[in-house]
Design an enzyme around this catalytic site. Structure first.
Site, short mmCIF file in Angstrom:
data_model
loop_
_atom_site.label_atom_id
_atom_site.label_comp_id
_atom_site.label_asym_id
_atom_site.label_seq_id
_atom_site.Cartn_x
_atom_site.Cartn_y
_atom_site.Cartn_z
N ASP A 118 0.72 -1.14 -0.05
CA ASP A 118 0.27 0.10 -0.02
C ASP A 118 0.80 1.32 0.12
OD1 ASP A 118 -2.98 0.78 0.56
OD2 ASP A 118 -1.71 1.99 1.88
N ARG A 119 0.80 2.20 0.98
CA ARG A 119 1.65 3.46 1.02
C ARG A 119 2.99 3.09 1.04
NH1 ARG A 119 -1.45 6.82 -1.09
NH2 ARG A 119 -0.14 8.47 -0.30
N HIS A 168 -11.35 7.93 -0.40
CA HIS A 168 -10.09 8.56 0.59
C HIS A 168 -9.08 9.35 -0.13
CE1 HIS A 168 -8.78 4.73 -0.61
NE2 HIS A 168 -7.48 4.95 -0.12
N TYR A 212 -1.06 11.40 1.86
CA TYR A 212 -1.83 11.42 0.58
C TYR A 212 -1.74 12.54 0.05
CZ TYR A 212 -3.62 6.47 1.78
OH TYR A 212 -3.99 5.40 2.06
N HIS A 226 -7.00 -6.83 0.80
CA HIS A 226 -5.85 -6.14 0.66
C HIS A 226 -4.77 -6.46 1.63
CE1 HIS A 226 -4.02 -2.36 -0.11
NE2 HIS A 226 -4.19 -1.86 1.13
#
Length: 292
Positions: free
Chosen positions: A107-108, A152, A212, A272
């Site tokens: 992910d990030r 998001h 983000y 995920h």
């Protein structure tokens, strides 16, 4: 007591001016660093890290802005650029005695790992990215009603202070929403780990939003420069990904092939949070990567 990765040592390591990262370190052998995603901390790697530590030196940090790592204020749009965060993890590895190391991110953390591999190809020996697209590609494939799955991303791209105010008003509902909908196996994130994630996020709303927000600005700029220059990942690359393409209408392996010549792309059936839902599969994929 807060959860930890059993048998791992914990250190708070300076990596930049005024910024230190919390890192769990264990095992010995060829080094590999594991970077967490949203809305998590280094604890997401607890099962995989313990397995890999039987024959590798394993480093599991909290990214800047997350967990108990430092959370510098954003002042000029660069504090949470993936280039800055990538420099953090290279400095962390060097501080721990590793000039070269393998890198896996989810992910990030996968976006940080991707940028580290582009910016520091002499340092990153192998790269694994779990359940992301590179930032530029991600924004290009999000369109129409199907883009609602990434609401998001659009929320946290908005100028300060609106996203921070909205999320701070009900942080557990916001962050817990993703823990609920992104997993196929609710038991994979146990109550104590979920509580630790929510507590960490509750204390880090401004820095998470800044992370983000950077991906809707400066990170895109950096990717565009690399694409225009024909930059490619030079090391062996493994990508593990859910079948997003079926819903959003894109060819994930083709997008990744444009960045990586030595690529193995696998579509997974777990949710995920794959390192928690299918840790044995993720450990095997990382071991296979390291053997290339």
């Amino acid at each position: 007591m807060a959860p930890v990765i059993a048998t791992f040592d914990y250190q708070h390591v300076p990596v930049a001016d005024g910024v230190s990262l919390n890192a769990a370190v264990g095992g010995s052998g060829t080094p590999i660093m594991l970077l967490h995603g949203f809305p998590q901390t280094h604890l997401m790697w607890r099962h995989v890290a313990a397995d890999l530590a039987t024959d590798h030196a394993v480093i599991c940090p909290d990214l800047r802005g997350y967990g108990t790592s430092d959370k510098p204020a954003e002042t000029d749009g660069t504090a949470y650029a993936k280039r800055t965060m990538a420099a953090d993890i290279v400095a962390l590895a060097r501080a721990l005695g590793h000039e070269r190391f393998a890198l896996a991110g989810h992910d990030r953390g996968a976006l940080v790992a991707f940028r580290a591999a582009l910016d520091h190809p002499e340092t990153i020996t192998h790269l694994a990215c779990l359940d992301v697209l590179p930032t530029l590609d991600m924004w290009e494939v999000m369109h129409g009603a199907t883009a609602a799955v990434g609401f998001h991303l659009y929320l946290m791209a908005q100028p300060s202070p609106l996203p921070e105010q909205l999320i701070t008003a009900s942080p557990d509902a916001f962050f817990g929403h993703f823990l609920d909908i992104w997993t196929n196996d609710p038991q994979a994130v146990t109550a104590d780990i979920r509580a630790a994630y929510l507590d960490a996020c509750r204390k880090a709303v401004p820095s998470i939003v800044a992370d983000y927000r950077a991906s809707a600005g400066i990170d895109i700029d950096h990717d565009r420069v690399d694409r225009a220059n024909g930059s490619q990942l030079r090391m062996p690359v493994t990508v593990l990904q859910q079948d997003w393409g079926a819903a959003l209408g894109f060819d994930a392996p083709a997008l990744w092939n444009a960045w990586a010549a030595d690529l193995r792309h696998t579509t997974v059936t777990c949710g995920h949070f794959m390192a928690e839902e299918a840790p044995a599969d993720i450990s095997k994929a990382l071991r296979d990567l390291l053997a290339r």
